[in-house]
Design a protein around this motif. Sequence first.
Motif, PDB file in Angstrom:
ATOM      1  N   GLN A 178       4.326  -4.383  -7.768  1.00 35.70           N
ATOM      2  CA  GLN A 178       3.598  -3.148  -7.505  1.00 35.70           C
ATOM      3  C   GLN A 178       2.949  -2.594  -8.766  1.00 35.70           C
ATOM      4  O   GLN A 178       1.820  -2.114  -8.742  1.00 35.70           O
ATOM      5  CB  GLN A 178       4.521  -2.106  -6.888  1.00 35.70           C
ATOM      6  CG  GLN A 178       3.784  -0.844  -6.445  1.00 35.70           C
ATOM      7  CD  GLN A 178       4.707   0.108  -5.696  1.00 35.70           C
ATOM      8  OE1 GLN A 178       5.921  -0.048  -5.698  1.00 35.70           O
ATOM      9  NE2 GLN A 178       4.118   1.096  -5.034  1.00 35.70           N
ATOM     10  N   ALA A 179       3.659  -2.680  -9.904  1.00 29.55           N
ATOM     11  CA  ALA A 179       3.117  -2.124 -11.149  1.00 29.55           C
ATOM     12  C   ALA A 179       1.871  -2.880 -11.604  1.00 29.55           C
ATOM     13  O   ALA A 179       0.998  -2.303 -12.258  1.00 29.55           O
ATOM     14  CB  ALA A 179       4.186  -2.166 -12.242  1.00 29.55           C
ATOM     15  N   ASP A 180       1.781  -4.171 -11.270  1.00 28.37           N
ATOM     16  CA  ASP A 180       0.650  -4.998 -11.701  1.00 28.37           C
ATOM     17  C   ASP A 180      -0.195  -5.454 -10.519  1.00 28.37           C
ATOM     18  O   ASP A 180      -0.986  -6.389 -10.647  1.00 28.37           O
ATOM     19  CB  ASP A 180       1.158  -6.239 -12.447  1.00 28.37           C
ATOM     20  CG  ASP A 180       1.947  -5.881 -13.697  1.00 28.37           C
ATOM     21  OD1 ASP A 180       1.504  -4.973 -14.429  1.00 28.37           O
ATOM     22  OD2 ASP A 180       2.999  -6.495 -13.931  1.00 28.37           O
ATOM     23  N   HIS A 181      -0.058  -4.780  -9.365  1.00 24.50           N
ATOM     24  CA  HIS A 181      -0.652  -5.341  -8.157  1.00 24.50           C
ATOM     25  C   HIS A 181      -2.180  -5.389  -8.206  1.00 24.50           C
ATOM     26  O   HIS A 181      -2.795  -6.257  -7.602  1.00 24.50           O
ATOM     27  CB  HIS A 181      -0.174  -4.573  -6.910  1.00 24.50           C
ATOM     28  CG  HIS A 181      -0.956  -3.344  -6.605  1.00 24.50           C
ATOM     29  ND1 HIS A 181      -0.701  -2.140  -7.199  1.00 24.50           N
ATOM     30  CD2 HIS A 181      -2.008  -3.135  -5.759  1.00 24.50           C
ATOM     31  CE1 HIS A 181      -1.543  -1.228  -6.730  1.00 24.50           C
ATOM     32  NE2 HIS A 181      -2.346  -1.808  -5.874  1.00 24.50           N
ATOM     33  N   SER A 182      -2.824  -4.490  -8.959  1.00 27.10           N
ATOM     34  CA  SER A 182      -4.286  -4.516  -9.023  1.00 27.10           C
ATOM     35  C   SER A 182      -4.776  -5.795  -9.695  1.00 27.10           C
ATOM     36  O   SER A 182      -5.752  -6.416  -9.244  1.00 27.10           O
ATOM     37  CB  SER A 182      -4.826  -3.288  -9.758  1.00 27.10           C
ATOM     38  OG  SER A 182      -4.308  -3.218 -11.078  1.00 27.10           O
ATOM     39  N   LEU A 238      -4.756 -18.622 -12.143  1.00 25.92           N
ATOM     40  CA  LEU A 238      -3.332 -18.914 -11.992  1.00 25.92           C
ATOM     41  C   LEU A 238      -2.598 -18.634 -13.295  1.00 25.92           C
ATOM     42  O   LEU A 238      -1.512 -18.039 -13.298  1.00 25.92           O
ATOM     43  CB  LEU A 238      -3.132 -20.374 -11.582  1.00 25.92           C
ATOM     44  CG  LEU A 238      -1.685 -20.885 -11.645  1.00 25.92           C
ATOM     45  CD1 LEU A 238      -0.790 -20.138 -10.656  1.00 25.92           C
ATOM     46  CD2 LEU A 238      -1.636 -22.393 -11.393  1.00 25.92           C
ATOM     47  N   ASN A 239      -3.188 -19.032 -14.414  1.00 27.42           N
ATOM     48  CA  ASN A 239      -2.558 -18.773 -15.705  1.00 27.42           C
ATOM     49  C   ASN A 239      -2.388 -17.284 -15.968  1.00 27.42           C
ATOM     50  O   ASN A 239      -1.385 -16.850 -16.546  1.00 27.42           O
ATOM     51  CB  ASN A 239      -3.384 -19.417 -16.825  1.00 27.42           C
ATOM     52  CG  ASN A 239      -3.304 -20.927 -16.804  1.00 27.42           C
ATOM     53  OD1 ASN A 239      -2.413 -21.506 -16.194  1.00 27.42           O
ATOM     54  ND2 ASN A 239      -4.251 -21.576 -17.460  1.00 27.42           N
ATOM     55  N   VAL A 240      -3.361 -16.478 -15.555  1.00 23.36           N
ATOM     56  CA  VAL A 240      -3.259 -15.024 -15.708  1.00 23.36           C
ATOM     57  C   VAL A 240      -2.046 -14.505 -14.930  1.00 23.36           C
ATOM     58  O   VAL A 240      -1.252 -13.705 -15.434  1.00 23.36           O
ATOM     59  CB  VAL A 240      -4.549 -14.326 -15.240  1.00 23.36           C
ATOM     60  CG1 VAL A 240      -4.358 -12.805 -15.219  1.00 23.36           C
ATOM     61  CG2 VAL A 240      -5.725 -14.699 -16.136  1.00 23.36           C
ATOM     62  N   ILE A 271       1.193 -15.397 -16.697  1.00 23.24           N
ATOM     63  CA  ILE A 271       1.445 -14.557 -17.875  1.00 23.24           C
ATOM     64  C   ILE A 271       2.011 -13.200 -17.458  1.00 23.24           C
ATOM     65  O   ILE A 271       2.981 -12.710 -18.032  1.00 23.24           O
ATOM     66  CB  ILE A 271       0.149 -14.385 -18.692  1.00 23.24           C
ATOM     67  CG1 ILE A 271      -0.205 -15.702 -19.393  1.00 23.24           C
ATOM     68  CG2 ILE A 271       0.319 -13.265 -19.728  1.00 23.24           C
ATOM     69  CD1 ILE A 271      -1.569 -15.693 -20.050  1.00 23.24           C
ATOM     70  N   TYR A 272       1.404 -12.593 -16.420  1.00 20.00           N
ATOM     71  CA  TYR A 272       1.926 -11.309 -15.942  1.00 20.00           C
ATOM     72  C   TYR A 272       3.339 -11.469 -15.394  1.00 20.00           C
ATOM     73  O   TYR A 272       4.193 -10.587 -15.566  1.00 20.00           O
ATOM     74  CB  TYR A 272       1.005 -10.732 -14.871  1.00 20.00           C
ATOM     75  CG  TYR A 272      -0.066  -9.834 -15.445  1.00 20.00           C
ATOM     76  CD1 TYR A 272       0.086  -8.458 -15.507  1.00 20.00           C
ATOM     77  CD2 TYR A 272      -1.240 -10.384 -15.962  1.00 20.00           C
ATOM     78  CE1 TYR A 272      -0.884  -7.637 -16.053  1.00 20.00           C
ATOM     79  CE2 TYR A 272      -2.222  -9.573 -16.521  1.00 20.00           C
ATOM     80  CZ  TYR A 272      -2.034  -8.204 -16.566  1.00 20.00           C
ATOM     81  OH  TYR A 272      -3.001  -7.390 -17.113  1.00 20.00           O
ATOM     82  N   LEU A 273       3.596 -12.612 -14.764  1.00 18.73           N
ATOM     83  CA  LEU A 273       4.929 -12.862 -14.223  1.00 18.73           C
ATOM     84  C   LEU A 273       5.951 -12.973 -15.346  1.00 18.73           C
ATOM     85  O   LEU A 273       7.042 -12.410 -15.270  1.00 18.73           O
ATOM     86  CB  LEU A 273       4.910 -14.148 -13.394  1.00 18.73           C
ATOM     87  CG  LEU A 273       6.222 -14.574 -12.735  1.00 18.73           C
ATOM     88  CD1 LEU A 273       6.714 -13.481 -11.791  1.00 18.73           C
ATOM     89  CD2 LEU A 273       6.024 -15.883 -11.985  1.00 18.73           C
ATOM     90  N   MET A 274       5.615 -13.688 -16.407  1.00 19.31           N
ATOM     91  CA  MET A 274       6.537 -13.813 -17.539  1.00 19.31           C
ATOM     92  C   MET A 274       6.788 -12.468 -18.211  1.00 19.31           C
ATOM     93  O   MET A 274       7.903 -12.156 -18.615  1.00 19.31           O
ATOM     94  CB  MET A 274       5.981 -14.819 -18.542  1.00 19.31           C
ATOM     95  CG  MET A 274       6.086 -16.263 -18.079  1.00 19.31           C
ATOM     96  SD  MET A 274       5.641 -17.466 -19.367  1.00 19.31           S
ATOM     97  CE  MET A 274       3.867 -17.210 -19.452  1.00 19.31           C
TER      98      MET A 274
END
Length: 279
Positions: free
Chosen positions: A118-122, A150-152, A155-158
């Motif tokens: 949710q914090a990065d959903h945009s 996909l790489n972006v 990165i947000y997931l990590m």
Amino acid sequence: MSNRRYDISPDPQAQPQTLQGRLLYVTSARYDTDWDSILHTHYFTELFYVHKGRGLFQMEQEAFEVQTDDLILISPHTPHTERSNNSDPLEYIVLGVEGLTFMQPDHTPLLYGRVNCQADHSVIRFCLDTMLREMRQNKTFRDTLCQNLLNVILIYLMRHEKLQLSIAPAINASREISGVKKYIDQNFKNPLTLDTLASIAHLNKYYLVHHFTETYGISPISYLLERRLEECKTLLCTTDYSISQIAEITGFSSGSYFAQRFRRSTGMTPQQYRTQFTG
């Protein structure tokens, strides 16, 4: 006049090798009813992003609820399926990624997990929506653009979960075994047998089966079947070919055998799959 410059310098925490998972497909789906799916596995990783709705994600030993902005991580060979809430049906986007495995901070494998974005959903939604649009429009450099998006997401997931992402294969494949896999990838639509693969690789077929399975976690013939089924799913969602035409194009010996294997893998017939994923 105001001017602020940001120089690019090497990031000591960056791990470029973790961003080499190969994007296999992008799928968009909506459940209109509570579909009676079955537990199944893939030789690759799947990322499920819940765009809207609620449902239940079923693993082999656990079930958990999912909702909007949840991202579910499914490692290779992990049994799973999903079910939608009737009153608030699931809408989701799935990425199939080859060569990506998940490791927890203590270096133990993560078979599956759920992250709320949710914090990065945009950002996540922008990447996924752009990937879908690129796939549909099929413009020049489509695959390269989607791979970078996909790489972006990774990165947000990590950053978000503080997971350690590592890249498969964990076991280095020999030149002969990796050559067999590459040959299957390039020729899976053609008639292939274990004897054919062993002959091409100049290997004993029992040695081939043992070391291919040890390296990739799946036998060569099962991998061949997975490749054909994934191609079938793509054709069902993106073309108007008949079921029998798709079976023939992807190398199945008959339409009935294709339908049998497809239902065993997905829990639905090819036509039901096409209807569900194309509306």
